[in-house]
Scaffold this motif. Sequence first.
Motif, PDB file in Angstrom:
ATOM      1  N   PHE A 372      51.788  52.986  -5.933  1.00  0.00           N
ATOM      2  CA  PHE A 372      52.246  52.827  -4.545  1.00  0.00           C
ATOM      3  C   PHE A 372      53.458  51.908  -4.499  1.00  0.00           C
ATOM      4  N   ASP A 373      54.187  52.012  -3.413  1.00  0.00           N
ATOM      5  CA  ASP A 373      55.277  51.104  -3.089  1.00  0.00           C
ATOM      6  C   ASP A 373      54.994  50.501  -1.719  1.00  0.00           C
ATOM      7  N   ILE A 374      55.097  49.165  -1.623  1.00  0.00           N
ATOM      8  CA  ILE A 374      55.022  48.563  -0.288  1.00  0.00           C
ATOM      9  C   ILE A 374      56.377  48.794   0.363  1.00  0.00           C
ATOM     10  N   ALA A 375      56.408  49.726   1.290  1.00  0.00           N
ATOM     11  CA  ALA A 375      57.673  50.261   1.801  1.00  0.00           C
ATOM     12  C   ALA A 375      58.185  49.542   3.037  1.00  0.00           C
ATOM     13  N   GLY A 376      57.328  48.748   3.729  1.00  0.00           N
ATOM     14  CA  GLY A 376      57.836  48.090   4.918  1.00  0.00           C
ATOM     15  C   GLY A 376      56.772  47.314   5.677  1.00  0.00           C
ATOM     16  N   PHE A 377      57.250  46.477   6.590  1.00  0.00           N
ATOM     17  CA  PHE A 377      56.397  45.641   7.442  1.00  0.00           C
ATOM     18  C   PHE A 377      56.767  45.899   8.894  1.00  0.00           C
ATOM     19  N   VAL A 378      55.740  46.028   9.752  1.00  0.00           N
ATOM     20  CA  VAL A 378      55.937  46.327  11.167  1.00  0.00           C
ATOM     21  C   VAL A 378      55.238  45.256  11.998  1.00  0.00           C
ATOM     22  N   TRP A 379      55.944  44.667  12.953  1.00  0.00           N
ATOM     23  CA  TRP A 379      55.413  43.546  13.755  1.00  0.00           C
ATOM     24  C   TRP A 379      55.597  43.834  15.239  1.00  0.00           C
ATOM     25  N   PHE A 380      54.498  43.726  15.996  1.00  0.00           N
ATOM     26  CA  PHE A 380      54.536  43.899  17.462  1.00  0.00           C
ATOM     27  C   PHE A 380      53.560  42.895  18.058  1.00  0.00           C
ATOM     28  N   GLN A 381      54.089  41.844  18.664  1.00  0.00           N
ATOM     29  CA  GLN A 381      53.266  40.733  19.113  1.00  0.00           C
ATOM     30  C   GLN A 381      54.093  39.907  20.087  1.00  0.00           C
ATOM     31  N   GLY A 382      53.451  38.945  20.757  1.00  0.00           N
ATOM     32  CA  GLY A 382      54.228  38.016  21.569  1.00  0.00           C
ATOM     33  C   GLY A 382      53.594  37.515  22.836  1.00  0.00           C
ATOM     34  N   HIS A 383      52.616  38.228  23.389  1.00  0.00           N
ATOM     35  CA  HIS A 383      52.051  37.789  24.669  1.00  0.00           C
ATOM     36  C   HIS A 383      51.445  36.399  24.575  1.00  0.00           C
ATOM     37  N   LYS A 384      50.751  36.118  23.499  1.00  0.00           N
ATOM     38  CA  LYS A 384      50.086  34.824  23.330  1.00  0.00           C
ATOM     39  C   LYS A 384      51.089  33.693  23.166  1.00  0.00           C
ATOM     40  N   ASP A 385      52.320  34.003  22.753  1.00  0.00           N
ATOM     41  CA  ASP A 385      53.334  32.973  22.532  1.00  0.00           C
ATOM     42  C   ASP A 385      54.232  32.760  23.744  1.00  0.00           C
ATOM     43  N   LYS A 386      53.780  33.195  24.909  1.00  0.00           N
ATOM     44  CA  LYS A 386      54.544  32.964  26.121  1.00  0.00           C
ATOM     45  C   LYS A 386      54.810  31.465  26.279  1.00  0.00           C
ATOM     46  N   ASN A 387      56.052  31.145  26.639  1.00  0.00           N
ATOM     47  CA  ASN A 387      56.508  29.772  26.860  1.00  0.00           C
ATOM     48  C   ASN A 387      56.704  28.969  25.576  1.00  0.00           C
ATOM     49  N   VAL A 388      56.455  29.565  24.404  1.00  0.00           N
ATOM     50  CA  VAL A 388      56.817  28.898  23.154  1.00  0.00           C
ATOM     51  C   VAL A 388      58.341  28.922  23.054  1.00  0.00           C
ATOM     52  N   PRO A 389      58.978  27.788  22.798  1.00  0.00           N
ATOM     53  CA  PRO A 389      60.446  27.762  22.739  1.00  0.00           C
ATOM     54  C   PRO A 389      61.011  28.795  21.771  1.00  0.00           C
ATOM     55  N   LYS A 390      62.153  29.356  22.131  1.00  0.00           N
ATOM     56  CA  LYS A 390      62.776  30.409  21.322  1.00  0.00           C
ATOM     57  C   LYS A 390      62.934  29.984  19.875  1.00  0.00           C
ATOM     58  N   GLU A 391      63.463  28.803  19.648  1.00  0.00           N
ATOM     59  CA  GLU A 391      63.749  28.382  18.280  1.00  0.00           C
ATOM     60  C   GLU A 391      62.472  28.215  17.455  1.00  0.00           C
ATOM     61  N   VAL A 392      61.373  27.869  18.122  1.00  0.00           N
ATOM     62  CA  VAL A 392      60.100  27.710  17.408  1.00  0.00           C
ATOM     63  C   VAL A 392      59.560  29.077  16.989  1.00  0.00           C
TER      64      VAL A 392
END
Length: 846
Positions: A372-392
């Motif tokens: 096998f080849d690890i061909a890629g990573f997919v990320w979809f998230q963010g609701h829980k991080d509401k109000n976390v500063p952009k840079e963080v």
Amino acid sequence: MLKTKHFQPRGGTLFLLLSLAVAVHTLAKVPSVLPRPDAAPPSNGKVKVYILAGQSNMVGFGYLKGSRPVYPSIFLSADPKVRVGRMPVGPSALLRHGVYQTAGKDSPVGARAAIYRGAYNAATDYGAVKPEMETTVPLGSVDARLPSIEGPHTVVATAFIDVPMSGMHEIHAGFGESTHAVVSLEGREVYRREVGKDAVITPVALEEGRRYEVTITYLRGGSAAFWLKHIDLKGQGDLATLNQQGKYTWFADDEGKWTVRNDVTYWETRISKDEGGSGGPLTTTSNGRFMGPEVPFGYVMGTYHDEPVLLIESSMGNRALSFDFRPPSSGKNEEERANEYCGLEYDLMVKGVRGALQNIGRIVPGYKGQGFDIAGFVWFQGHKDKNVPKEVYEKHLANLIKDLRKEFKTPEMPAVVATVGFGGKEMDPGHLMTWEAQMAVGDAEQYPEFAGNVASVDTRGFWRSRGESPTNTGYHYNHNAETYILTGDALGRAMVELQGGKAEKLTVEERRTRHPDVETIFSDAVTGNFNKRGPHHGPDYYRAMGRALEPIIMEEMIPGFVEAAFAPNSRGSLKGIVSGRKPARIPVDIRSDLDVLMEYYDIAGIRDYEWKPFGPKMHSADWSYYSFDPPEKQDPEKSDRFREITFPEGMEEWFVPVFDPVKAGWKVGQAPFGRMGDKLDRRRPSCNGTHCGCSEIPATLWEKEVLLMRQTFEVPKVREGHAYRLILGGAGCDRSGEGFAIYVNGRLVTTVAKGFFRYSGIRGAYLYDDILPEFKGGKVTIAVINFLRYTHFRNKTTYFGPHPDYYGKPVPPNGHVSMWMEEAKLSPAILNAARKSEQAGAKTSR
């Protein structure tokens, strides 16, 4: 790449064919419209492995089928006072429709009316008779009266109507006496109500943008009211409905059965109940009854690759990148290192992926050890991080990609990131910070090391309002399947591009521009993408319409509501309240169908049937009381505090009329009783409950956990044709109150084990036939036991309420209690329905 048929080359053609294969691979495209998967097996090449991770929206909450319409019906009125929006009561919406004197574009509004001498005669062709008088009438205006002359006469109104939204409509004429009429549309009878009979209504299809001639022949005079009801509305936003509209047809076959990708395996490692995970060939039901981005992503990658594809997912709802998915290189402070949950999701993701790869032979069908080849990573998230500063957030996301590449020894592993899309372009500032961070990692100028191997997908354009979705659960994108399809599809096409392939953009048919009023009622502002209940304006907004809604409410909504409430299979509360039969289960919130019906009458301007105070002023009366801490302790972190307790000696029957509180050492205090912390203070600066009053400063301190209170009052005799209830005040707000019990003359009326944890409501008890005989006029002893509250959210002891002294601190012991009695006169509509229900029940039992 696109699938091609495999064949065995011969002799000297081998080199040429291999060269052609390389060329095909370089030029191959993923088409805009994907082909349906076929049964052809994948090649024997290395398995292409993709790691998918995020919150619950990565798992997916798109409805596959069965969505219900936002509104079961839409009422339309031509009354000039009508305001577009949701109806003030009930689940329907309100639109305007047009009424014109001619079919011309510049026609004046209203109708032309002809008055004929003599009472209505069904045999008369009024079009062939000369009228006594001709005039105009503001058809649709409830306050306007039909024209008349002395003596018996018949009014015939002719107008042209249009509607802002195509569909099936009912046409209704008049109000009160003027509902006795015959309505024809384009020569076809669509409404008839003869004197002494019910209306016969034939629904008719009306198209937006077209004017229809209507003729109304009135059997009786009166109001010029005229209104429509749009019916047979359909649910939107589920996959089956999208397929029926010709969209995304690769997810289902011609018979509507979900297709399956035999070349793509989906394996879930985080929420699966099976050790090591579970899964199988990818299809729309891979995650159960909902679909997420994993399905469209897998369909794109299955189309692109000749080789087998394995999707390994490790997603969990309510998880933050800044804490739960914290990558190792982001570091932890001492407190975070001591917290086992900080970074746990990252560790579980890595563990799940490694476990799946170790067992790839049993996971991927037809696997023959090709690797096998690890061909890629997919990320979809963010609701829980509401109000976390952009840079963080941005730092953690960049570290997440780098750490996973290091973990799996794939330094150039392609990564695609889907941004948050809540609210679309009208995104909350707290989510916008997350969006900016997620877009930043895909920007080659900001991250040169990610150039060509990390892509960000802006999902804001994929947001679908509540008005075109199955639900109004905004944090799950209103369960709209199209949002999840577009998100996953875009992630897949972005991944193809990162791998050097070609992917045409999925073209989505632009949504048709609707009438502005229709756009309004289906907008987030009206439907409320995070709002769970109620109209989008207060009562005064609707009262300003005057009598405009009265015909709709009185002629349609109230009769329909009452009929449903007394239907044989009805589970509503109205039948029991009117009949006096106590239900087996008493809800925590006693707000009932009767309260809803009162709102209908209130908006119609009728106040005869509202709740009114009954009997003495218990709310501010002096009560005998005793407060104590029971020996049966309960952890303050535990909610639902009503429990079996040991009463002080001699107080075992503290609620019976013969009990003497003076001899038992009780005190006397004025209601309300209460505390906030250790002082006599209101629970909230302002109260959001209709029957609460916890923003009032208590008169008497509630000293310890349990409060017993009782008093004997002179109460008038209850009356036939009325409903009665006892209201427990001070605990009707959101996140207020605890368990209690009410007694009347020593008899238990109700027991409630807990308080409110979401939404406000009404606390107390209706009085049914088992208790009403105690109120025959004279002395009545009322006794109540209450428990203090120690939590804010269920079993959570940090205070996040509106009291400024305690926000973010431990929840102080708090409580507020008072009591009063209410009476409501039952309307003739209710009493008639109850009588018919009893008669029907008697016939059935014979």
